[in-house]
Design an enzyme around this catalytic site. Structure first.
Site, PDB file in Angstrom:
ATOM      1  N   ASP A 585      -3.980  -0.112   0.443  1.00 43.51           N
ATOM      2  CA  ASP A 585      -3.655  -1.196   1.365  1.00 43.51           C
ATOM      3  C   ASP A 585      -4.936  -1.784   1.941  1.00 43.51           C
ATOM      4  O   ASP A 585      -6.032  -1.252   1.765  1.00 43.51           O
ATOM      5  CB  ASP A 585      -2.679  -0.748   2.453  1.00 43.51           C
ATOM      6  N   GLU A 628       1.063  -5.075   3.680  1.00 38.42           N
ATOM      7  CA  GLU A 628      -0.250  -5.171   3.051  1.00 38.42           C
ATOM      8  C   GLU A 628      -0.502  -4.010   2.091  1.00 38.42           C
ATOM      9  O   GLU A 628      -1.633  -3.775   1.676  1.00 38.42           O
ATOM     10  CB  GLU A 628      -1.354  -5.204   4.122  1.00 38.42           C
TER      11      GLU A 628
END
Length: 704
Positions: A585, A628
Site C-alpha cells: 500500500d 490504497e
C-alpha cells in the site's frame, strides 16, 4: 464489505427485484474473533479488512455473536479500559444467520422485519462462510438501475448532525448514537472546508493508544461533496470511484452542507421511478415477444390449414412457393409448380397478367380481381377464384417478389369470410423479425423484408441456397449437429447464433427454428425467425467489465482477484504449482489526501497502477485490494521470485516523482503459498509482512 449504518432501509418492493441467492453476493472475506479477544484487537481486524462487522466464533468455529461499527458508538473513547473489554461483553447475540440458498429478496425481508443491517451466511453444517449487508443488497442491482435518475437534491432528508473539530471524540460518539446516525459533518474553527466523522473512523480510533482525542484528530477532511443539482447517477459514480460511502450535499449558491447521502438514500429516492420504468419496459418487451410468437404461430398454422391458396412469384412471374390449397385449386401437385411460370398453369388470363404488370410498375397499389377457371376435377362445372396480390420491393423501389392469394369463391356465401383470410395471408410475411422458410432438405424457399434488412441479402441471392450462406465460421460442426438432432427429435430449436452479413460483418442473433409437418406427419418446411442481439451482447460485456475491474485504476477489483486466488490455490493443492502474494500500500496515503485532496489521491493511485503494470509479467495478476492497498498474484512463482518482483515494484514507484504530489513510496509484504495452507492464512501472512515493513520504516518489503 460496504457499511450502511444510518442509511434508510430499502423498501421490500425494490429489494424484490433481485432473486439471486445471497451465497452468490455475500462477502466471503469473513472477519472472525474469539469471545475473549479484546475490543481493540477486533477493531484492528475490522480496520485492516475495511469491513463493517466482525463475527465472534467459538472453538468449534460456530458463531456466538456479531459486533458492528454501530456497536463501536456505544463505547466511551475516554475510557481506555473499554478497549480491553472482551468481545463476549459487547457483542450482539445471538447473531441472525441464513443459508446461502436464501434469495436476496428474502434476506431483505428478514433484515427489515428484524430491524438489522447484517445477516450471517452459513453452510449446510451451520458454519459461517460469508456475511451480507443492506448495502451489498443495494449494490447487487448494478449501475444499470441508476440510468436516467433525478437530481441529488431529491435525496435530502433531515439536516445533518454537526460536530465541532475541538469536541472530544467521546462527546461526538454519544451525539451520533443518540441521533441514530452513522456519520456527522465536522466544522473547523478556521472556517476551512468541512470534514466528516463516520463510525468507521471511530473503529479505527479504537485501534490506537490515544485516550479520547478530539474529533479533528479522527475525522477525514475535506468532505467530498456534490451540489443539489448534480444527478444521483453522478453521486453514485463519485462514491465508487473514490472508494467512499458518503458524500456531502451542498447548496449550489452558498456552498452550505445541507445533508449527507449514501448508496441506500440514492436507491430509496429513485426506486419508484425505476420500478415504473422497469415495469413499462418489461410490459413492452413481453408484448413484443408475445406478438412475435403469435405472428410466427399464425403464419405456420395459416399456411398449413388456410382455405385459400398462397403463391409467391419472383419479378419474372416464376412460382417460388405454393401452399397445398393452390394445388387443390389448380389440380396440380404444389411442389411441381415451383420453378415454373404462372402462365403455364393459368393460361388465357390476359386481365390477370396486365394487372400484375401494372402492380409491379407501381401504377397500382394492389391487385384484386376475379377469375373463371376450369374445375380441376369436374369438366361440367366452372370454378371462380378471387385473386389478391401485393409487391415486395427492394431498395430503389425495384420489385423483387409478388405475394398472391387465391380464394375459391364459387360458393358466394363464403366470400366474406375468405376476404379476412386473404388479408391475413397477404400481411403475414411482414413480421418485424427476420423470417426464412426452408424445404425439408434445408434449402431456402423464401424470406421476408426483415431478413434482407438484417442480413443484406436480397431474396434472389439466397433462395435455393442453404442457411450455410450466413455461416460466420464461429460455430463448429458439433454445434450444428446438435441443433439438427434436437430439431428432428423435438421439432423445435432456439438459441444464440453468430452469422455473417452480406458485407462480411459478423453479428449475434437469437433464432427460433420450427419444423412444420402436414396432416400425414410428413415434414413440409422449416420456419426460422430471428432478430439481432448485438446491443444486448455489448451491454452484457460492459456489465461484466464493471463487475471485475476497479473503476478508478482500471485494474482487477478484489472480487475478481479473489476468484483467481481460489483457482491458483486449487492448482497448488492438486499439482503443487507454486504461487505467491505481494501485498503493498501507499505510505502515508492519508496525508496525501489531507494535504492535496482526494482528487490528487486518486491521481496517485492511477499513476501507481500504471507504473506497476510496466514491471509485471504476463502471468501476474494485479488488483486494487481496497483503498490504497494493492495485491499482486504471482503465479508459478515461489517466495524468492516474488521478492525479486516486489523490489522491482518498490523501485518503479520510488524512482520518479509523481506528477501531482512528488515523491511516493510503498511498503510491501511477500508470502509464498505453502502446501495445505488456506487462502485466508496466506493473506494474513502477507498482511503481517506488510505491517512489519511499515513498522520497520516504510519504503521497504518484508517476507512472511
Amino acid at each position: 464489505m460496504n457499511d450502511t449504518e444510518g442509511q434508510p432501509v430499502l423498501p421490500a418492493t425494490f429489494a424484490g427485484s433481485s432473486s439471486v441467492p445471497v451465497g452468490e453476493i455475500a462477502q466471503r472475506d469473513l472477519v472472525r474473533c474469539a469471545p475473549d479477544e479484546s475490543v481493540a484487537e477486533a477493531a484492528r481486524r475490522m480496520h485492516r479488512a475495511r469491513c463493517s462487522s466482525v463475527v465472534v466464533v467459538g472453538e468449534d468455529d460456530r458463531p456466538q455473536g456479531i459486533w458492528t461499527e454501530r456497536d463501536a458508538l456505544r463505547l466511551d473513547p475516554a475510557r481506555m479500559e473499554e478497549r480491553d473489554r472482551p468481545m463476549a461483553s459487547v457483542m450482539t447475540s445471538p447473531v441472525r444467520s441464513i443459508p446461502g440458498s436464501v434469495s436476496a429478496t428474502e434476506a431483505h425481508g428478514i433484515m427489515t422485519e428484524a430491524g438489522i443491517r447484517h445477516l450471517l451466511v452459513i453452510d449446510d453444517d451451520g458454519r459461517p462462510f460469508g456475511i451480507i449487508s443492506q448495502t451489498d443488497l443495494a449494490l447487487s442491482h448494478g449501475a444499470e438501475a441508476y440510468l436516467r435518475l433525478r437530481e441529488v437534491g431529491t435525496a435530502l432528508g433531515g439536516r445533518p448532525l454537526r460536530l465541532e473539530a475541538e469536541q472530544p471524540l467521546s462527546d461526538a460518539t454519544r451525539a451520533m448514537s443518540r441521533a441514530g446516525v452513522a456519520a456527522a459533518v465536522v466544522s473547523w474553527v478556521d472556517g476551512g472546508p468541512p470534514g466528516i466523522l463516520t463510525e468507521r473512523d471511530v473503529v479505527r480510533q479504537l485501534t490506537r493508544a490515544a485516550e479520547d482525542p478530539s474529533v479533528a484528530e479522527v475525522a477525514s477532511r475535506p468532505l467530498l461533496t456534490v451540489d443539489t443539482e448534480e444527478s444521483l447517477f453522478r453521486a453514485r459514480q463519485m462514491m465508487l470511484e473514490h472508494g467512499i460511502r458518503r458524500l456531502g450535499i451542498t447548496d449550489p449558491e452558498s456552498g452550505e452542507v445541507l445533508g449527507l447521502v449514501g448508496f441506500a438514500e440514492l436507491l430509496a429516492s429513485t426506486q419508484s421511478r425505476l420500478l415504473e420504468e422497469l415495469g413499462e419496459a418489461l410490459r413492452q418487451a413481453r408484448d413484443e415477444l408475445r406478438l412475435a410468437r403469435r405472428q410466427e404461430r399464425r403464419f405456420e398454422e395459416v399456411r398449413k390449414r388456410a382455405p385459400v391458396g398462397l403463391l409467391i412469384l419472383d419479378s419474372t412471374g416464376v412460382i417460388q412457393d405454393a401452399n397445398p390449397m393452390v394445388g387443390r385449386l389448380l389440380g396440380r401437385d404444389p411442389l411441381a409448380l415451383i420453378g415454373c411460370p404462372l402462365a403455364d398453369y393459368l393460361p388465357g388470363q390476359p386481365a390477370l397478367y396486365r394487372a400484375l404488370d401494372e402492380l409491379q410498375a407501381g401504377n397500382d397499389e394492389e391487385l384484386r380481381l376475379e377469375l373463371r377457371l376450369e374445375h380441376p376435377t369436374r369438366k361440367d362445372r366452372e370454378q371462380w377464384v378471387e385473386v389478391a396480390a401485393s409487391v415486395f420491393r427492394e431498395a430503389g423501389d425495384t420489385p423483387h417478389m409478388v405475394s398472391m392469394v387465391l380464394a375459391d369463391i364459387s360458393d358466394r356465401a363464403e366470400r366474406r369470410a375468405l376476404e379476412v383470410e386473404q388479408r391475413l395471408l397477404a400481411t403475414a410475411f411482414h413480421t418485424t423479425h427476420a423470417l426464412l422458410i426452408c424445404d425439408p432438405d434445408g434449402r431456402i424457399e423464401r424470406v421476408n423484408p426483415a431478413f434482407t434488412e438484417t442480413t443484406g441479402y436480397a431474396p434472389e441471392e439466397v433462395i435455393g441456397a442453404t442457411p450455410a450462406i450466413l455461416s460466420s465460421g464461429r460455430h463448429d460442426t458439433e454445434f450444428y449437429r446438435e441443433m439438427w438432432t434436437r430439431l428432428q427429435a423435438e421439432g423445435r430449436w432456439q438459441g444464440e447464433v453468430w452469422n455473417r452479413r452480406r458485407n462480411g460483418e459478423v453479428y449475434p442473433q437469437w433464432e427460433s427454428i420450427t419444423a412444420v409437418y402436414n396432416d400425414a406427419g410428413e415434414l413440409e418446411h422449416y420456419v426460422a425467425v430471428f432478430h439481432e442481439i448485438t446491443e444486448q451482447k455489448r451491454l452484457e460485456a460492459e456489465l461484466e467489465r464493471f463487475a471485475t475491474h476497479d473503476r478508478l485504476t482500471e485494474i482487477y477489483n478484489r472480487a475478481k482477484l479473489h476468484a483467481l486466488l481460489e483457482q491458483a490455490h486449487a492448482e497448488r493443492e492438486r499439482y503443487e504449482t507454486a504461487f505467491s502474494l505481494i501485498m503493498f500500500d501507499v505510505d502515508h496515503f492519508k496525508s496525501v489526501n489531507d494535504t492535496w485532496g482526494h482528487l490528487a489521491g486518486d491521481s496517485v493511485l492511477r499513476e501507481l497502477a500504471d507504473r506497476v503494470r510496466t514491471v509485471l509479467r504476463s502471468t501476474d495478476h494485479f488488483a486494487r485490494w481496497g483503498g490504497e492497498e494493492f495485491l499482486v498474484l504471482a503465479t508459478h512463482t515461489d517466495a524468492e521470485g516474488a521478492w525479486t518482483l516486489a523490489e522491482r515494484i518498490r523501485r518503479v514507484v520510488e524512482d520518479k516523482p509523481f506528477e501531482t504530489v512528488g515523491g511516493v513510496t510503498v511498503s510491501l509484504g511477500v508470502a509464498g503459498a505453502e502446501r495445505g495452507e488456506s487462502l485466508r492464512r496466506l493473506e494474513e501472512r502477507a498482511d503481517q509482512a506488510l505491517y512489519r515493513a511499515k513498522r520497520g520504516g516504510r519504503n521497504r518489503g518484508c517476507t512472511a
